[in-house]
Design a protein around this motif. Sequence first.
Motif, PDB file in Angstrom:
ATOM      1  N   ARG A   9      -6.319   6.648  12.091  1.00 17.76           N
ATOM      2  CA  ARG A   9      -5.652   6.328  13.346  1.00 17.76           C
ATOM      3  C   ARG A   9      -4.345   5.623  13.026  1.00 17.76           C
ATOM      4  NH1 ARG A   9     -10.486   3.125  15.899  1.00 17.76           N
ATOM      5  NH2 ARG A   9     -12.090   4.589  15.319  1.00 17.76           N
ATOM      6  N   SER A  10      -3.334   5.958  13.716  1.00 19.62           N
ATOM      7  CA  SER A  10      -2.067   5.266  13.568  1.00 19.62           C
ATOM      8  C   SER A  10      -2.105   4.054  14.486  1.00 19.62           C
ATOM      9  CB  SER A  10      -0.947   6.235  13.897  1.00 19.62           C
ATOM     10  OG  SER A  10       0.015   5.655  14.675  1.00 19.62           O
ATOM     11  N   ASN A  11      -1.849   2.899  13.917  1.00 19.55           N
ATOM     12  CA  ASN A  11      -1.927   1.666  14.698  1.00 19.55           C
ATOM     13  C   ASN A  11      -0.587   1.270  15.286  1.00 19.55           C
ATOM     14  OD1 ASN A  11      -4.605   1.477  14.145  1.00 19.55           O
ATOM     15  ND2 ASN A  11      -4.318   0.171  12.369  1.00 19.55           N
ATOM     16  N   GLY A  12       0.344   2.189  15.289  1.00 21.29           N
ATOM     17  CA  GLY A  12       1.638   1.903  15.911  1.00 21.29           C
ATOM     18  C   GLY A  12       2.482   0.988  15.041  1.00 21.29           C
ATOM     19  N   LEU A  13       2.762  -0.203  15.511  1.00 21.18           N
ATOM     20  CA  LEU A  13       3.642  -1.145  14.830  1.00 21.18           C
ATOM     21  C   LEU A  13       2.931  -1.862  13.683  1.00 21.18           C
ATOM     22  CD1 LEU A  13       6.495  -2.207  15.019  1.00 21.18           C
ATOM     23  CD2 LEU A  13       5.675  -4.001  16.521  1.00 21.18           C
ATOM     24  N   LEU A  14       1.624  -1.889  13.681  1.00 20.60           N
ATOM     25  CA  LEU A  14       0.871  -2.608  12.662  1.00 20.60           C
ATOM     26  C   LEU A  14       0.920  -1.901  11.308  1.00 20.60           C
ATOM     27  CD1 LEU A  14      -0.840  -5.106  12.330  1.00 20.60           C
ATOM     28  CD2 LEU A  14      -2.848  -3.731  12.843  1.00 20.60           C
ATOM     29  N   ALA A  15       1.028  -0.593  11.267  1.00 16.41           N
ATOM     30  CA  ALA A  15       1.022   0.152  10.004  1.00 16.41           C
ATOM     31  C   ALA A  15       2.220  -0.184   9.118  1.00 16.41           C
ATOM     32  CB  ALA A  15       0.949   1.647  10.268  1.00 16.41           C
ATOM     33  N   PRO A  16       3.456  -0.206   9.616  1.00 13.71           N
ATOM     34  CA  PRO A  16       4.580  -0.578   8.732  1.00 13.71           C
ATOM     35  C   PRO A  16       4.497  -2.018   8.239  1.00 13.71           C
ATOM     36  CG  PRO A  16       5.403   0.519  10.695  1.00 13.71           C
ATOM     37  CD  PRO A  16       3.947   0.274  10.902  1.00 13.71           C
ATOM     38  N   ILE A  17       3.960  -2.908   9.041  1.00 16.62           N
ATOM     39  CA  ILE A  17       3.816  -4.303   8.619  1.00 16.62           C
ATOM     40  C   ILE A  17       2.787  -4.395   7.493  1.00 16.62           C
ATOM     41  CG2 ILE A  17       3.053  -6.586   9.353  1.00 16.62           C
ATOM     42  CD1 ILE A  17       4.272  -5.975  12.085  1.00 16.62           C
ATOM     43  N   MET A  18       1.704  -3.655   7.610  1.00 15.48           N
ATOM     44  CA  MET A  18       0.701  -3.645   6.544  1.00 15.48           C
ATOM     45  C   MET A  18       1.265  -3.008   5.279  1.00 15.48           C
ATOM     46  SD  MET A  18      -2.682  -2.711   8.778  1.00 15.48           S
ATOM     47  CE  MET A  18      -3.677  -2.404   7.367  1.00 15.48           C
ATOM     48  N   TRP A  19       2.073  -1.974   5.432  1.00 16.15           N
ATOM     49  CA  TRP A  19       2.691  -1.327   4.275  1.00 16.15           C
ATOM     50  C   TRP A  19       3.645  -2.299   3.575  1.00 16.15           C
ATOM     51  CZ3 TRP A  19       7.676   0.058   2.838  1.00 16.15           C
ATOM     52  CH2 TRP A  19       7.776   0.965   1.776  1.00 16.15           C
ATOM     53  N   LEU A  20       4.414  -3.051   4.342  1.00 15.14           N
ATOM     54  CA  LEU A  20       5.329  -4.035   3.783  1.00 15.14           C
ATOM     55  C   LEU A  20       4.553  -5.160   3.081  1.00 15.14           C
ATOM     56  CD1 LEU A  20       8.300  -4.876   3.509  1.00 15.14           C
ATOM     57  CD2 LEU A  20       8.021  -6.170   5.629  1.00 15.14           C
ATOM     58  N   GLY A  21       3.459  -5.576   3.660  1.00 12.12           N
ATOM     59  CA  GLY A  21       2.614  -6.596   3.023  1.00 12.12           C
ATOM     60  C   GLY A  21       2.037  -6.105   1.706  1.00 12.12           C
ATOM     61  N   GLY A  22       1.621  -4.854   1.680  1.00 17.23           N
ATOM     62  CA  GLY A  22       1.117  -4.277   0.431  1.00 17.23           C
ATOM     63  C   GLY A  22       2.194  -4.185  -0.631  1.00 17.23           C
ATOM     64  N   LEU A  23       3.399  -3.849  -0.206  1.00 18.87           N
ATOM     65  CA  LEU A  23       4.528  -3.770  -1.139  1.00 18.87           C
ATOM     66  C   LEU A  23       4.847  -5.147  -1.713  1.00 18.87           C
ATOM     67  CD1 LEU A  23       6.750  -1.950  -2.343  1.00 18.87           C
ATOM     68  CD2 LEU A  23       8.178  -2.654  -0.429  1.00 18.87           C
ATOM     69  N   ILE A  24       4.867  -6.165  -0.867  1.00 26.39           N
ATOM     70  CA  ILE A  24       5.135  -7.533  -1.335  1.00 26.39           C
ATOM     71  C   ILE A  24       4.035  -7.995  -2.292  1.00 26.39           C
ATOM     72  CG2 ILE A  24       5.281  -9.943  -0.575  1.00 26.39           C
ATOM     73  CD1 ILE A  24       6.733  -8.906   1.929  1.00 26.39           C
ATOM     74  N   ALA A  25       2.796  -7.696  -1.982  1.00 22.22           N
ATOM     75  CA  ALA A  25       1.695  -8.084  -2.870  1.00 22.22           C
ATOM     76  C   ALA A  25       1.795  -7.370  -4.215  1.00 22.22           C
ATOM     77  CB  ALA A  25       0.358  -7.767  -2.204  1.00 22.22           C
ATOM     78  N   ALA A  26       2.182  -6.106  -4.211  1.00 24.93           N
ATOM     79  CA  ALA A  26       2.320  -5.362  -5.471  1.00 24.93           C
ATOM     80  C   ALA A  26       3.457  -5.927  -6.315  1.00 24.93           C
ATOM     81  CB  ALA A  26       2.559  -3.881  -5.182  1.00 24.93           C
ATOM     82  N   VAL A  27       4.571  -6.261  -5.689  1.00 24.45           N
ATOM     83  CA  VAL A  27       5.700  -6.851  -6.427  1.00 24.45           C
ATOM     84  C   VAL A  27       5.312  -8.213  -6.989  1.00 24.45           C
ATOM     85  CG1 VAL A  27       8.031  -7.793  -6.151  1.00 24.45           C
ATOM     86  CG2 VAL A  27       7.470  -5.556  -5.201  1.00 24.45           C
ATOM     87  N   ALA A  28       4.579  -9.004  -6.224  1.00 17.53           N
ATOM     88  CA  ALA A  28       4.134 -10.313  -6.711  1.00 17.53           C
ATOM     89  C   ALA A  28       3.182 -10.153  -7.900  1.00 17.53           C
ATOM     90  CB  ALA A  28       3.455 -11.093  -5.590  1.00 17.53           C
ATOM     91  N   ALA A  29       2.272  -9.179  -7.821  1.00 15.54           N
ATOM     92  CA  ALA A  29       1.335  -8.951  -8.928  1.00 15.54           C
ATOM     93  C   ALA A  29       2.074  -8.481 -10.176  1.00 15.54           C
ATOM     94  CB  ALA A  29       0.288  -7.924  -8.508  1.00 15.54           C
TER      95      ALA A  29
END
Length: 104
Positions: free
Chosen positions: A15-35
Amino acid sequence: MTQDRYASLGFQNRRSNGLLAPIMWLGGLIAAVAALTVGAILAVFTAAAVAVIALFASVLVFFAGLAVRARRKVTVKARRADDVIEATKVGDTWVTYGWERQGR
């Protein structure tokens, strides 16, 4: 009916969650860069630790070589000093001194 069968097996529709999906993608990107950053910093510290251990090991081997060389020189000089045997002729026989080692 087909969807019910897949749902019972554990599959769920995306399911596409609308605005929540890009925010989660950005959070995952930040976590990957931090790791990746933490991993790179730990790799640098590990390499530095290995270099320091190698440096200390080479210094230790150098001093051990000096100690072995010094010990060989001392034992050779001590042996040359111990090799002197004195002999005097008493009558028809020779009497020798210096066969027994000191400190036994």
